[in-house]
Write an enzyme that holds these catalytic residues in place. Structure first.
Site, mmCIF file in Angstrom:
data_model
loop_
_atom_site.group_PDB
_atom_site.id
_atom_site.type_symbol
_atom_site.label_atom_id
_atom_site.label_comp_id
_atom_site.label_asym_id
_atom_site.label_seq_id
_atom_site.Cartn_x
_atom_site.Cartn_y
_atom_site.Cartn_z
ATOM 1 C CG ASP A 44 -2.077 0.907 1.144
ATOM 2 O OD1 ASP A 44 -2.146 1.656 0.150
ATOM 3 O OD2 ASP A 44 -2.917 0.891 2.047
ATOM 4 C CG ASP A 45 -0.202 4.834 0.022
ATOM 5 O OD1 ASP A 45 -1.014 4.352 -0.796
ATOM 6 O OD2 ASP A 45 -0.496 5.742 0.816
ATOM 7 C CB CYS A 84 -6.479 2.870 -1.573
ATOM 8 S SG CYS A 84 -5.019 3.431 -0.692
ATOM 9 N NE ARG A 88 -5.690 -1.086 -1.908
ATOM 10 C CZ ARG A 88 -4.770 -1.732 -1.187
ATOM 11 N NH1 ARG A 88 -4.994 -2.947 -0.776
ATOM 12 N NH2 ARG A 88 -3.644 -1.134 -0.874
ATOM 13 C CE LYS A 137 -5.980 0.233 1.669
ATOM 14 N NZ LYS A 137 -5.301 1.512 1.748
ATOM 15 C CG HIS A 139 -9.785 0.933 0.733
ATOM 16 N ND1 HIS A 139 -8.759 1.853 0.770
ATOM 17 C CD2 HIS A 139 -10.911 1.617 1.082
ATOM 18 C CE1 HIS A 139 -9.224 3.024 1.130
ATOM 19 N NE2 HIS A 139 -10.528 2.906 1.320
ATOM 20 C CB SER A 162 -6.495 3.532 4.521
ATOM 21 O OG SER A 162 -6.629 3.374 3.135
ATOM 22 C CG HIS A 230 -1.816 3.932 3.562
ATOM 23 N ND1 HIS A 230 -2.180 4.805 4.567
ATOM 24 C CD2 HIS A 230 -2.624 4.210 2.522
ATOM 25 C CE1 HIS A 230 -3.167 5.570 4.131
ATOM 26 N NE2 HIS A 230 -3.458 5.235 2.885
ATOM 27 C CG ASP A 282 -2.294 0.861 -3.138
ATOM 28 O OD1 ASP A 282 -1.093 1.151 -2.923
ATOM 29 O OD2 ASP A 282 -3.229 1.333 -2.452
ATOM 30 C CG ASN A 283 -1.597 4.384 -4.133
ATOM 31 O OD1 ASN A 283 -2.617 3.877 -3.689
ATOM 32 N ND2 ASN A 283 -0.719 5.005 -3.344
ATOM 33 C CE LYS A 303 -2.863 7.639 -1.363
ATOM 34 N NZ LYS A 303 -2.942 6.964 -0.053
HETATM 35 MG MG MG Z 1 -2.636 3.028 -1.453
#
Ligand code: MG
Length: 487
Positions: A44-45, A84, A88, A137, A139, A162, A230, A282-283, A303
């Site tokens: 994540d991130d 996010c 996803r 996660k 989301h 998140s 994240h 994811d980003n 992001k």
């Molecule tokens: Mg993310």
């Protein structure tokens, strides 16, 4: 006459034997092609520059680096949106997020979730007899009926959105509800505390290890979606204070060690050559968090932007005996390709509804000279704006307002700095020569811009573009939970 009949009989027997042989060969081949297990690891991130073999500094990721040495590393791998939930949705369905109407990051009180009429990777593989599990996660909808076990996963342990969407986060609205830890579709812990958060990365990996052991005799798919790095960053006790890079490096060290445990479990159970492991995120990095954000390496921005720093991710895949060791793929590919590629590898049917992803087996399996099956990839953000596209070596950005930390005071210690607005014009970059998207060639290459614009018009007709106030003809609705979640 008798001789003729005997010849006919003999011919018939030879024919029947040949048919039997062919059937047997087909059967053997089908058995040889036992569907692979799949472990899909999603961070994540995590930025393009946050893994050792992609240039990370100040900490080490030895297991991910070994995974790349044993398999293939994609240098031009994209997510579909720089945030996010949208990202996803694309991974899980093989669709651009606009097609399935999942935009931005869903909040804890959102009624919106992924439609049950869409097929996730888990559903596609489950129909082929896979055991399916997830930790981490989700989301894609936080109401009980929207959780992973209602989208094809046999089991789920994780957080529904998140980790910063909780009352303990310095920047979060005080009205945020408590953050639950979910097992199945019920809260097993209704109020995750900071003391709990430090345990999550290892607990999610524990679940992956346990799932693999329990399902080693049958095809399985496990989606390990770490909610780190994240913000708010949390590393386990054994990992804190260990790297030059500070807490961010500690978090990455724990993620890497957890991946090492998953790989060791596959080996111990004799599943190495039967299991495809994919790693990506994811980003890009949430740059306003400064020392608590990752790095996009040589890429521009992070992001929440459709510059490459927001949407291009490290991707590593390993499958000994199937993916040649030490390969590097420089062709553009995307998370939307994961579903159709896994379906093809598993011999599973694609979803009935149209999807956007394509089968990238030739790239994944390192076939010499394999080319991206995509003419173009498109990137939507901020309530349906088509902000950029990639076609071959070219990147085109459409006029919109983005954000940047350039010239701003950086965040520190988990408290973010403030973005400023960035006016983006019609901008064309040659990523082969200019990976950092610095030299705008739009005015020098008007014909190329027009050609790319035409391709963008085709996707706008289908999926719309709020920058042009255009509605799409092929947009499908999301799920709306009847009652708001109290979770
Ligand atoms: Mg993310």
């Amino acid at each position: 006459m008798l001789a003729q009949r005997t010849r006919n009989k003999t011919a018939w027997r030879i024919g029947a034997a040949a048919v039997l042989l062919l059937v047997t060969q087909e059967f053997t081949r089908a058995n040889d092609a036992t569907p692979p297990n799949v472990v899909l690891i999603f961070c994540d991130d995590l930025g393009y520059g946050d893994v050792g073999c992609f240039g990370a500094r100040g900490y080490q990721t030895p297991h991910l680096d070994t995974m790349a040495r044993d398999g293939i590393r994609f240098t031009d791998f994209y997510v579909a949106s720089p945030v996010c939930s949208a990202s996803r949705a694309a991974l899980m369905t093989g669709c651009y997020p606009e097609r399935v109407s999942i935009r931005g990051a869903l909040g804890p009180r959102d009624r919106t979730g992924l439609s049950h009429d869409e097929s996730t990777i888990a559903e596609v593989l489950k129909r082929r007899g896979y055991a399916t599990g997830m930790a981490g996660k989700w989301h894609l909808g936080c109401n009980p009926s929207q959780l992973p076990i209602h989208h094809g996963f046999d089991e789920y342990l994780g957080i529904p959105y998140s980790g910063d969407m909780w009352p303990h986060h310095p920047e979060a609205p005080k009205t945020y509800p408590k953050l639950p830890l979910i097992d199945g579709d019920h809260a097993t812990d209704a109020d995750i505390t900071p003391e709990d958060q430090v345990t999550l990365t290892t607990r999610f990996a524990d679940r992956a290890v346990d799932f693999i052991r329990r399902n080693r005799e049958r095809p399985f798919f496990f989606y390990l979606a770490f909610n780190q790095p994240h913000v708010p960053l949390f590393a386990g006790d054994r990992f804190r204070g260990k790297t030059e890079r500070g807490l961010f490096g500690d978090v990455l060290t724990e993620i890497d060690a957890s991946i090492g445990r998953v790989l060791a479990t596959l080996k111990e159970n004799g599943l190495d050559e039967k299991t495809l492991v994919i790693f990506t995120s994811d980003n890009g990095p949430w740059l306003s968090y400064g020392d608590h954000a990752g790095s996009a390496g040589p890429l521009r921005e992070g992001k929440g932007t459709c510059f490459d720093g927001g949407i291009r991710e490290p991707m590593i895949a390993r499958w000994p005996g199937h993916i040649p060791a030490g390969k590097v793929c420089r062709e553009p590919a995307s998370t939307i390709d994961v579903l159709p590629t896994l379906a093809a590898l598993a011999g599973a049917k694609l979803p009935e509804r149209p999807i956007d992803g394509l089968d990238i087996r030739p790239l994944l399996l390192g076939e010499p000279g394999a080319r991206s099956p995509h003419d173009s990839l498109f990137f939507y953000y901020a309530n349906g704006q088509l902000q950029s596209m990639r076609s071959g070596q070219w990147k085109l950005l459409f006029p919109h307002v983005a954000r940047t930390m350039n010239g701003q005071a950086p965040g520190h210690g988990g408290i973010p700095g403030k973005y400023r607005k960035l006016e983006v014009g019609l901008e064309l970059y040659d990523l082969d020569a200019d990976i950092g998207e610095r030299t705008n060639l739009a005015s020098q290459r008007p014909e190329l811009v027009r050609e790319l614009e035409k391709k963008a018009d085709a996707i706008r007709r289908e999926l719309g573009d709020s920058l042009r106030k255009q509605q799409g003809t092929a947009v499908r609705p999301p799920d709306r939970a009847p009652v708001r979640s109290g979770a």
